[in-house]
Design an enzyme around this catalytic site. Structure first.
Site: not given
Length: 228
Positions: A12, A37, A39, A41, A70, A72, A141, A176
């Protein structure tokens, strides 16, 4: 993307040097990362704010493996095309992020990406029972989403349940949160094949000392593979 159940390490970049993303991505791939990866957010669905589509698009030329994005965020659907345009290979949305996850997964595939669905720690495995034919990845998660470096939550029973539900479908189980050489064999033994690791990959290394990334990746892979 071809499908197999061999262990894949997906560092990540939330744990990378934010001032040097291109070099960091090239370094982890050169040192054995299978996927990268990312993330995303929004400061709303989770208590942090990270990368929008322009940043992800800027990462794309540096990623030669698989760009695993990913989300979020909430809502998801208005941004699917933007992340497709940014070059995501896999786009994962949280089942908790909206009322129509079937539509979201269909739209992700319709935009030419592999579709993932993520489950928060408190969300049961059975919640994806009717989604499995619409997705290519289930992300479990093992921390509450929003920050890197959190302590691993043992959800091996949930992972095993998912593995049994998936059967022989070509669906990855991704973990994750809190993955390191100690926790990797636990989740691999339960049926996971994609391991997201942030601080456990980047700790002690840098673009000037990339061999540390390689050692960290190899340690996680070896620990996980021993349990498969």
């Amino acid at each position: 993307m071809s499908f197999d159940r061999s262990i894949k390490i997906a560092p990540s970049i939330l744990s990378a040097d934010f001032a040097n993303f291109g070099a960091e991505i090239r370094a982890i791939e050169a040192q054995g990362a299978d996927w990268v990866h990312i993330d995303v957010m929004d400061g709303h669905f989770v208590p942090n704010l990270t990368f929008g589509p322009p940043a992800v698009k800027a990462f794309r030329p540096h990623v030669k493996t698989v760009m695993d994005v990913h989300l979020m965020i909430v809502p998801v659907d208005p941004y699917i095309d933007a992340y497709a345009d940014a070059g995501a290979d896999i786009l994962t949305a949280h089942i908790e992020a909206g009322p129509h996850i079937h539509r979201t997964l269909q739209a992700i595939r319709g935009a030419g990406m592999k579709a993932g669905v993520a489950l928060n720690p408190g969300t049961p495995a059975d919640s994806v029972a009717h989604l499995l034919d619409l997705c290519d990845l289930v992300c479990v998660m093992t921390v509450n989403p929003g920050f890197g470096g959190q302590k691993f939550i043992d959800l091996t029973d949930k992972i095993s349940r998912l593995r049994a539900m998936i059967g022989d479908r070509p669906i990855h189980i991704e973990i994750d949160g809190g993955v390191d050489p100690v926790t990797a064999p636990l989740v691999a033994a339960a049926g996971a094949d994609v391991l997201v690791a942030g601080s456990a990959v980047f700790k002690g290394g840098s673009v000037d000392r990339p061999e540390v990334y390689g050692d960290n990746i190899a340690s996680i892979r070896k620990a996980a593979a021993s349990a498969q």
